[in-house]
Write a protein that holds these residues in place. Structure first.
Motif, PDB file in Angstrom:
ATOM      1  N   UNK A  51       5.248  -3.436  -5.476  1.00  0.00           N
ATOM      2  CA  UNK A  51       5.901  -3.602  -4.178  1.00  0.00           C
ATOM      3  C   UNK A  51       4.941  -3.086  -3.117  1.00  0.00           C
ATOM      4  N   UNK A  52       4.468  -3.985  -2.266  1.00  0.00           N
ATOM      5  CA  UNK A  52       3.568  -3.544  -1.200  1.00  0.00           C
ATOM      6  C   UNK A  52       4.351  -3.471   0.098  1.00  0.00           C
ATOM      7  N   UNK A  53       4.635  -2.247   0.544  1.00  0.00           N
ATOM      8  CA  UNK A  53       5.437  -2.067   1.749  1.00  0.00           C
ATOM      9  C   UNK A  53       4.570  -1.683   2.938  1.00  0.00           C
ATOM     10  N   UNK A  54       3.246  -1.817   2.766  1.00  0.00           N
ATOM     11  CA  UNK A  54       2.331  -1.352   3.818  1.00  0.00           C
ATOM     12  C   UNK A  54       2.557  -2.041   5.151  1.00  0.00           C
ATOM     13  N   UNK A  55       3.070  -3.291   5.130  1.00  0.00           N
ATOM     14  CA  UNK A  55       3.246  -4.029   6.390  1.00  0.00           C
ATOM     15  C   UNK A  55       4.686  -3.991   6.883  1.00  0.00           C
ATOM     16  N   UNK A  84       3.284   0.455  -3.281  1.00  0.00           N
ATOM     17  CA  UNK A  84       2.343   0.805  -2.218  1.00  0.00           C
ATOM     18  C   UNK A  84       3.202   1.247  -1.041  1.00  0.00           C
ATOM     19  N   UNK A  85       3.182   2.529  -0.691  1.00  0.00           N
ATOM     20  CA  UNK A  85       4.206   3.085   0.216  1.00  0.00           C
ATOM     21  C   UNK A  85       4.163   2.464   1.602  1.00  0.00           C
ATOM     22  N   UNK A  86       5.302   2.545   2.301  1.00  0.00           N
ATOM     23  CA  UNK A  86       5.408   2.012   3.654  1.00  0.00           C
ATOM     24  C   UNK A  86       4.709   2.942   4.641  1.00  0.00           C
ATOM     25  N   UNK A  87       4.587   2.524   5.907  1.00  0.00           N
ATOM     26  CA  UNK A  87       4.006   3.390   6.927  1.00  0.00           C
ATOM     27  C   UNK A  87       4.707   4.747   6.958  1.00  0.00           C
ATOM     28  N   UNK A  93      12.472   8.222   4.819  1.00  0.00           N
ATOM     29  CA  UNK A  93      13.739   7.533   4.548  1.00  0.00           C
ATOM     30  C   UNK A  93      13.773   7.009   3.117  1.00  0.00           C
ATOM     31  N   UNK A  94      12.669   6.337   2.727  1.00  0.00           N
ATOM     32  CA  UNK A  94      12.625   5.755   1.381  1.00  0.00           C
ATOM     33  C   UNK A  94      12.751   6.853   0.339  1.00  0.00           C
TER      34      UNK A  94
END
Lengths: 377, 259
Positions: A51-55, A84-87, A93-94
């Protein structure tokens, strides 16, 4: 939400997939996002999903829940997931949601025969205990009544008269109207049957005995149970919810003496009067209908009433009224005191109050019938 | 960013009255995006009335209330409904629906929002997540509100307020009636959720510890308007008899020392 809803880009082939999530993953687009995620992960032979949450631009708890629950679902199916963690601003929150993810609740226990039997037993037990409790409450009210009669100063006159007005005087129109209509119906039904035998004049006996002996007291009691018994339960129940009963106890005021006694006594005093008026109204209705339908003149009606109807029928009828009054008053107040802390409980107890009071009144009436028949009255 | 865009709630010239009694007159208040605003004031100064007016339960006699840039007194119904979905309210005693379990209480707003296209299983699991995030044990979900303690009822109310992922959270005396330990835990919970979810919080409170622990700014209601707005340090410098009494009284000093 101003951000565009999430779009999910699926890259990779064979056993690996990389899901790039763009836009905002929030509650309004949750169902669509999940459908897209599931479609991307439905490929057979998938071993690793990243899971790529970078964007990712926006995330709420529902979106975070979606990521966490889909990852858990894939892991259960034997797929390795990576994130892949979010900003940074969305990371907390996550993590908070992932940490709080509840476990699935245990499935409800199966309803076997034993459970059903146990539930039946518990129902019977609580019914029996409830009846015992009501009996204890009746005893307590009677004891307070005795105490109040010995020391009339303890009686709350203002409350008593107020309840007599509400439960008695204000019920007068409906009770007399009901009585009148019962008389009309009896005369009408009796007339059609008796005319076939040429025995029209016996309609007077029919109306007099049924109105005086049975229907006057019984139907008045049923109306009062619906009208005042329910009001007693609702009023006392709301006080209970509002902790007024507890406040009374704390002030060493006896709630039974203050609340139940004036209500029960008010019914005890007014129900015989109401029953009497219902009987008179029934006779009046019967008289009118006999005149119109059968040509039995009012003079003849009254003469036959005097000659043929023993006063014992009236005495039997009116002697039941105080017993019915006590049943209605005690059941109404008792159910009020049984109200638990919620508004729904007030409604449930009010329903129970009316049903139990009417049922008990009819049972008592049946017992009276047997009793008077045995005595030969 | 301009000032207007930063303000998530803007109250201007608000006048509220009940019969002859004027509660607010010419009241102005701004709530900025992402802050925790504590509203304090003596009893009867209309703190709860202000909250109720902003969320549309009271209609003011004059003035305007803008939430997320929408004029809540004049906007069409559909637009108001959209804004209303972006806030959650915790009433003073939780105001849970007493005929529903905690789980059903939290599910209720999700069920009402039919256009989200969620099925029963999703709704149940999202509700369980809210209950867990509000710090309630999973066992509490099946209980009726009457079976809960005061603190648990507030947490359940908070879980329901968070059900639709609001941007704004209105709290009416969230710590009133809680013991000091429970109140401190509730303060921490609100602070944690506010940071994690990026919430804007409008909190009516009397609790000086809460003001100290979680509020970014404080608004003081007195004389029918907002007398002063600012941080705790700014409040300490305000020269008004009531404000001085409030923030320099013995209880305030104790709370400040502890903080």
């Amino acid at each position: 939400m101003d951000e565009a809803q999430a779009t999910i880009l699926c890259e990779g082939d064979g056993s690996g997939a990389r899901l790039r999530v763009r836009g905002a993953l929030t509650l309004p687009g949750l169902a669509a996002a999940r459908a897209e995620l599931r479609r991307a992960c439905a490929r057979p032979g998938l071993r690793v999903v990243e899971f790529d949450l970078g964007a990712l631009e926006g995330l709420d708890t529902a979106g975070a829940w979606l990521i966490a629950s889909e990852r858990a679902r894939l892991e259960r199916a034997g797929v390795t997931t990576r994130l892949a963690p979010p900003p940074a601003r969305l990371r907390e929150l996550l993590e908070a949601v992932t940490a709080a993810m509840p476990e699935a609740p245990p499935p409800p226990p199966r309803q076997g025969l034993a459970q059903r039997l146990a539930a039946l037993g518990r129902g019977v037990e609580s019914g029996a205990l409830g009846a015992l409790d009501a009996l204890a409450f009746l005893g307590l009210t009677l004891a307070r009544l005795g105490g109040a009669l010995l020391r009339p100063r303890r009686l709350r006159m203002a409350a008593l008269f107020s309840h007599m007005q509400q439960a008695g005087l204000n019920a007068l129109p409906i009770v007399t109207l009901m009585g009148f209509l019962i008389g009309v119906v009896l005369a009408f039904q009796g007339a059609t049957q008796l005319r076939r035998f040429g025995a029209e004049v016996f309609v007077v006996d029919l109306i007099a005995i049924s109105a005086l002996r049975e229907l006057g007291a019984l139907l008045t009691a049923i109306i009062v149970a619906g009208r005042s018994g329910s009001a007693f339960t609702a009023a006392i129940g709301s006080m209970k919810v509002n902790e007024e009963i507890d406040a009374m106890r704390a002030l060493s005021l006896d709630p039974i003496e203050t609340l139940a006694l004036p209500r029960a006594l008010a019914l005890l005093l007014t129900l015989p009067v109401l029953s009497f008026l219902a009987m008179i109204a029934a006779l009046a209705g019967g008289l009118l209908m006999s005149w119109i339908e059968l040509g039995v003149s009012p003079g003849m009606f009254l003469e036959r009433l005097h000659a043929q109807t023993d006063v014992k029928h009236f005495l039997v009828g009116i002697s039941k009224a105080p017993v019915f009054a006590l049943i209605i008053g005690v059941v109404g107040c008792h159910q009020g005191f049984l109200v638990g802390g919620s508004a729904e409980s007030v409604g449930r107890r009010t329903t129970a109050s009316v049903v139990i009071a009417i049922f008990s009144v009819i049972v008592a009436d049946a017992l009276f019938s047997v009793f008077f028949a045995e005595l030969g009255i | 960013m301009s000032g207007a865009a930063q303000n998530i709630i803007e109250v201007r010239g608000l006048r509220t009255q009940f019969g002859a009694q004027v509660v607010h007159d010419g009241l102005d208040l701004d709530v900025r995006r992402g802050e925790v605003l504590g509203v304090v004031g003596g009893s009867g100064t209309g703190k709860s009335v202000l909250l109720r007016t902003i969320i549309g339960l009271n209609r003011p006699a004059a003035g305007s209330v803008r939430v997320l840039g929408v004029d809540m007194l004049r906007a069409p119904r559909a637009e108001r409904a959209r804004v209303e979905r972006s806030w959650g309210v915790l009433f003073q005693n939780g105001a849970l629906f007493s005929s529903l379990t905690v789980q059903q209480n939290v599910e209720a707003p999700l069920r009402e929002a039919r256009d989200l296209g969620l099925d029963d299983a999703d709704i149940a699991e999202l509700a369980r997540l809210r209950i867990a995030m509000a710090g309630l044990a999973p066992g509490a979900a099946a209980k009726m509100p009457a079976e809960l303690s005061g603190g648990m009822r507030k947490r359940a109310g908070l879980a329901r307020a968070l059900a639709l992922d609001p941007q704004i959270l209105f709290l009416d005396e969230p710590t009133a009636g809680l013991d000091p330990i429970g109140a401190a835990a509730f303060d921490q919970l609100i602070g944690r959720l506010q940071r994690a979810l990026g919430l804007t919080v409008f909190m009516v409170t009397h609790d000086l510890d809460s003001l100290n622990a979680v509020c970014d700014r404080i608004a003081v209601l007195a004389e029918r308007r907002v007398l002063a707005v600012g941080t705790m340090e700014e409040m300490l410098a305000v020269d008004h008899p009531w404000v001085r009494e409030y923030f320099h009284g013995p209880r305030a000093r104790a709370a400040l020392r502890a903080g």
